[in-house]
Design a protein around this motif. Structure first.
Motif, PDB file in Angstrom:
ATOM      1  N   MET A  45      41.007  28.833  40.576  1.00  0.00           N
ATOM      2  CA  MET A  45      40.282  29.703  41.501  1.00  0.00           C
ATOM      3  C   MET A  45      38.855  29.943  41.017  1.00  0.00           C
ATOM      4  O   MET A  45      37.923  30.029  41.826  1.00  0.00           O
ATOM      5  CB  MET A  45      41.031  31.027  41.658  1.00  0.00           C
ATOM      6  CG  MET A  45      42.362  30.891  42.362  1.00  0.00           C
ATOM      7  SD  MET A  45      43.221  32.479  42.561  1.00  0.00           S
ATOM      8  CE  MET A  45      42.096  33.317  43.670  1.00  0.00           C
ATOM      9  N   ALA A  46      38.674  30.046  39.700  1.00  0.00           N
ATOM     10  CA  ALA A  46      37.326  30.201  39.157  1.00  0.00           C
ATOM     11  C   ALA A  46      36.467  28.989  39.511  1.00  0.00           C
ATOM     12  O   ALA A  46      35.273  29.124  39.788  1.00  0.00           O
ATOM     13  CB  ALA A  46      37.386  30.389  37.650  1.00  0.00           C
ATOM     14  N   ARG A  58      29.520  29.400  44.840  1.00  0.00           N
ATOM     15  CA  ARG A  58      28.244  29.976  44.402  1.00  0.00           C
ATOM     16  C   ARG A  58      27.151  28.907  44.366  1.00  0.00           C
ATOM     17  O   ARG A  58      26.012  29.159  44.773  1.00  0.00           O
ATOM     18  CB  ARG A  58      28.392  30.620  43.025  1.00  0.00           C
ATOM     19  CG  ARG A  58      29.064  31.976  43.057  1.00  0.00           C
ATOM     20  CD  ARG A  58      29.134  32.611  41.686  1.00  0.00           C
ATOM     21  NE  ARG A  58      27.826  32.906  41.110  1.00  0.00           N
ATOM     22  CZ  ARG A  58      27.049  33.929  41.461  1.00  0.00           C
ATOM     23  NH1 ARG A  58      27.436  34.748  42.425  1.00  0.00           N
ATOM     24  NH2 ARG A  58      25.887  34.136  40.856  1.00  0.00           N
ATOM     25  N   ILE A  78      32.953  33.025  37.336  1.00  0.00           N
ATOM     26  CA  ILE A  78      33.301  34.307  37.934  1.00  0.00           C
ATOM     27  C   ILE A  78      34.742  34.649  37.565  1.00  0.00           C
ATOM     28  O   ILE A  78      35.609  33.783  37.528  1.00  0.00           O
ATOM     29  CB  ILE A  78      33.167  34.247  39.474  1.00  0.00           C
ATOM     30  CG1 ILE A  78      31.758  33.760  39.860  1.00  0.00           C
ATOM     31  CG2 ILE A  78      33.454  35.600  40.105  1.00  0.00           C
ATOM     32  CD1 ILE A  78      30.643  34.645  39.386  1.00  0.00           C
ATOM     33  N   GLU A  79      35.005  35.924  37.314  1.00  0.00           N
ATOM     34  CA  GLU A  79      36.373  36.346  37.018  1.00  0.00           C
ATOM     35  C   GLU A  79      37.284  36.003  38.188  1.00  0.00           C
ATOM     36  O   GLU A  79      36.966  36.275  39.340  1.00  0.00           O
ATOM     37  CB  GLU A  79      36.421  37.842  36.732  1.00  0.00           C
ATOM     38  CG  GLU A  79      35.826  38.236  35.385  1.00  0.00           C
ATOM     39  CD  GLU A  79      36.090  39.680  35.045  1.00  0.00           C
ATOM     40  OE1 GLU A  79      37.065  40.252  35.575  1.00  0.00           O
ATOM     41  OE2 GLU A  79      35.326  40.249  34.244  1.00  0.00           O
ATOM     42  N   ALA A  80      38.415  35.389  37.883  1.00  0.00           N
ATOM     43  CA  ALA A  80      39.372  34.995  38.916  1.00  0.00           C
ATOM     44  C   ALA A  80      40.773  35.028  38.313  1.00  0.00           C
ATOM     45  O   ALA A  80      40.946  35.159  37.097  1.00  0.00           O
ATOM     46  CB  ALA A  80      39.047  33.600  39.445  1.00  0.00           C
ATOM     47  N   GLU A  81      41.776  34.891  39.175  1.00  0.00           N
ATOM     48  CA  GLU A  81      43.154  34.972  38.702  1.00  0.00           C
ATOM     49  C   GLU A  81      43.505  33.815  37.775  1.00  0.00           C
ATOM     50  O   GLU A  81      44.310  33.962  36.867  1.00  0.00           O
ATOM     51  CB  GLU A  81      44.123  35.012  39.892  1.00  0.00           C
ATOM     52  CG  GLU A  81      44.068  36.311  40.676  1.00  0.00           C
ATOM     53  CD  GLU A  81      45.102  36.336  41.777  1.00  0.00           C
ATOM     54  OE1 GLU A  81      46.010  35.467  41.771  1.00  0.00           O
ATOM     55  OE2 GLU A  81      45.008  37.222  42.645  1.00  0.00           O
ATOM     56  N   ASP A  82      42.929  32.653  38.027  1.00  0.00           N
ATOM     57  CA  ASP A  82      43.168  31.509  37.145  1.00  0.00           C
ATOM     58  C   ASP A  82      41.959  30.581  37.183  1.00  0.00           C
ATOM     59  O   ASP A  82      41.034  30.774  37.972  1.00  0.00           O
ATOM     60  CB  ASP A  82      44.460  30.766  37.518  1.00  0.00           C
ATOM     61  CG  ASP A  82      44.431  30.190  38.920  1.00  0.00           C
ATOM     62  OD1 ASP A  82      43.349  29.751  39.390  1.00  0.00           O
ATOM     63  OD2 ASP A  82      45.477  30.169  39.575  1.00  0.00           O
ATOM     64  N   TYR A  83      41.977  29.578  36.322  1.00  0.00           N
ATOM     65  CA  TYR A  83      40.796  28.728  36.188  1.00  0.00           C
ATOM     66  C   TYR A  83      40.542  27.875  37.430  1.00  0.00           C
ATOM     67  O   TYR A  83      39.390  27.536  37.731  1.00  0.00           O
ATOM     68  CB  TYR A  83      40.907  27.864  34.933  1.00  0.00           C
ATOM     69  CG  TYR A  83      41.826  26.666  35.047  1.00  0.00           C
ATOM     70  CD1 TYR A  83      41.325  25.409  35.370  1.00  0.00           C
ATOM     71  CD2 TYR A  83      43.204  26.790  34.850  1.00  0.00           C
ATOM     72  CE1 TYR A  83      42.143  24.313  35.469  1.00  0.00           C
ATOM     73  CE2 TYR A  83      44.037  25.698  34.948  1.00  0.00           C
ATOM     74  CZ  TYR A  83      43.513  24.462  35.260  1.00  0.00           C
ATOM     75  OH  TYR A  83      44.340  23.373  35.366  1.00  0.00           O
ATOM     76  N   HIS A 112      36.813  27.087  42.215  1.00  0.00           N
ATOM     77  CA  HIS A 112      36.461  27.204  43.637  1.00  0.00           C
ATOM     78  C   HIS A 112      35.336  28.221  43.828  1.00  0.00           C
ATOM     79  O   HIS A 112      34.421  28.007  44.645  1.00  0.00           O
ATOM     80  CB  HIS A 112      37.686  27.599  44.453  1.00  0.00           C
ATOM     81  CG  HIS A 112      38.661  26.490  44.657  1.00  0.00           C
ATOM     82  ND1 HIS A 112      38.388  25.383  45.447  1.00  0.00           N
ATOM     83  CD2 HIS A 112      39.913  26.304  44.177  1.00  0.00           C
ATOM     84  CE1 HIS A 112      39.431  24.557  45.436  1.00  0.00           C
ATOM     85  NE2 HIS A 112      40.366  25.093  44.684  1.00  0.00           N
ATOM     86  N   ALA A 113      35.393  29.322  43.064  1.00  0.00           N
ATOM     87  CA  ALA A 113      34.342  30.338  43.167  1.00  0.00           C
ATOM     88  C   ALA A 113      33.002  29.782  42.689  1.00  0.00           C
ATOM     89  O   ALA A 113      31.949  30.038  43.297  1.00  0.00           O
ATOM     90  CB  ALA A 113      34.725  31.569  42.357  1.00  0.00           C
ATOM     91  N   LEU A 151      35.287  30.375  30.515  1.00  0.00           N
ATOM     92  CA  LEU A 151      35.786  31.518  31.289  1.00  0.00           C
ATOM     93  C   LEU A 151      36.052  32.683  30.344  1.00  0.00           C
ATOM     94  O   LEU A 151      37.193  32.990  29.989  1.00  0.00           O
ATOM     95  CB  LEU A 151      37.013  31.120  32.099  1.00  0.00           C
ATOM     96  CG  LEU A 151      36.714  30.107  33.214  1.00  0.00           C
ATOM     97  CD1 LEU A 151      37.979  29.704  33.946  1.00  0.00           C
ATOM     98  CD2 LEU A 151      35.689  30.673  34.196  1.00  0.00           C
TER      99      LEU A 151
END
Length: 233
Positions: free
Chosen positions: A109-110, A117, A102-107, A112-113, A73
Motif C-alpha cells: 500500500m505504501a 504522490r 507514506i505511512e500505510a498498513e503494509d509496504y 501505491h501511495a 519505510l
C-alpha cells in the motif's frame, strides 16, 4: 550494449565538485527550458558530500523539486530515512523536498501511495541520480519477491513497494522505489559510486548487458541513451 561514460577522480571531494557542477547545469537548463526542475536523489553515504557542494551553489532553487529515488519505510526523523538526509541538506536552499514514503498498513500500500504522490508531479524528471550497493542493487531494486514487478512495471507505474530478500543488514526494512520504467524515463541519468569493489561490480554488470542478473545491469540494459558514471576510490 550498455553505453556508459566513466568519469574517474582522485578522491571523493573532487568527484563531489564535478557532480555538483553537472547537477547545477541540469537545474539551470531545466529552469530555462520549462521554468521548473524535478530531481530524484539517492540515499546512502556517497551522496552526502555532493549534497553539501550542491547546496552551496546559487541556483534557482525555488523552482526545483527534489524527491528520493527510493526510501525506507521508517519515520521521517529516523536516521535510515533518505528524505531526512535530503531535506537536511537541501531545504535551506529553498528547494521543495517532496517525500514519497507514506505511512500505510503494509509496504504494498505504501508503494501505491508513493506512485499516486509522484503522479502529482510533472513527469519525467530532469535527473535520476543513482547509487549502487556492492550487491548490485540500485535505488531499492533489491532481489526479492517484488523485483520482477518493479522491473516489468508499465510506464505509467512510477513507484512500488519493495520487500528485499534477504534484508540488507544496514537497513533491514521494506522500501518504496522508482520502477525501472520511471528511472529510464528521466531526461538524464547519472551514477555515483566509490571504491574498487563497486567499480568491479558495475563494470561486470555493464559487460554482461542484457544477460546481467544484477538489478543495476538490468536497469541499464534498457537505457536508450548513454549513462554518465562517476567513480572515486
Amino acid at each position: 550494449m550498455i553505453e556508459a561514460e566513466w568519469w574517474e577522480y582522485d578522491d571523493a571531494d573532487e568527484m563531489a565538485d564535478a557532480v555538483a557542477g553537472d547537477i547545477g547545469f541540469i537545474v539551470e537548463s531545466a529552469v530555462d527550458a520549462r521554468s521548473e526542475c524535478l530531481l530524484a536523489f539517492p540515499g546512502g553515504s556517497t551522496p552526502a558530500p555532493i549534497y553539501a557542494k550542491l547546496a552551496e551553489k546559487k541556483l534557482p532553487w525555488k523552482r526545483v523539486t527534489i524527491i528520493p529515488g527510493d526510501d525506507r519505510l521508517v519515520p521521517v526523523d529516523d536516521e535510515m530515512s533518505n528524505i531526512r538526509a535530503i531535506a537536511k541538506a537541501m531545504l535551506p536552499t529553498g528547494a521543495r523536498v517532496y517525500p514519497i514514503a507514506i505511512e500505510a498498513e503494509d509496504y504494498t500500500m505504501a508503494g501505491h501511495a508513493a506512485d499516486a504522490r509522484l503522479k502529482d508531479l510533472k513527469w519525467p524528471p530532469d535527473l535520476v541520480w543513482l547509487g549502487m550497493g556492492t550487491d548490485g542493487h540500485t535505488a531499492s531494486l533489491f532481489p526479492g519477491p517484488d523485483l520482477e514487478n518493479a522491473m516489468d512495471a508499465p510506464k505509467a507505474r512510477l513507484a512500488m513497494g519493495i520487500m528485499p530478500d534477504p534484508m540488507p543488514e544496514e537497513a533491514p526494512v521494506p522500501r518504496v522505489s522508482l520502477t525501472r520504467a520511471a528511472i529510464l524515463s528521466a531526461r538524464t541519468i547519472i551514477i555515483t559510486i566509490t571504491g574498487e569493489e563497486k567499480k568491479a561490480v558495475l563494470e561486470q554488470a555493464i559487460a554482461d548487458g542484457q544477460s546481467s542478473k544484477l538489478p543495476i545491469g538490468r536497469v541499464l540494459a534498457e537505457a536508450e541513451f548513454p549513462i554518465d558514471i562517476h567513480w572515486a576510490p
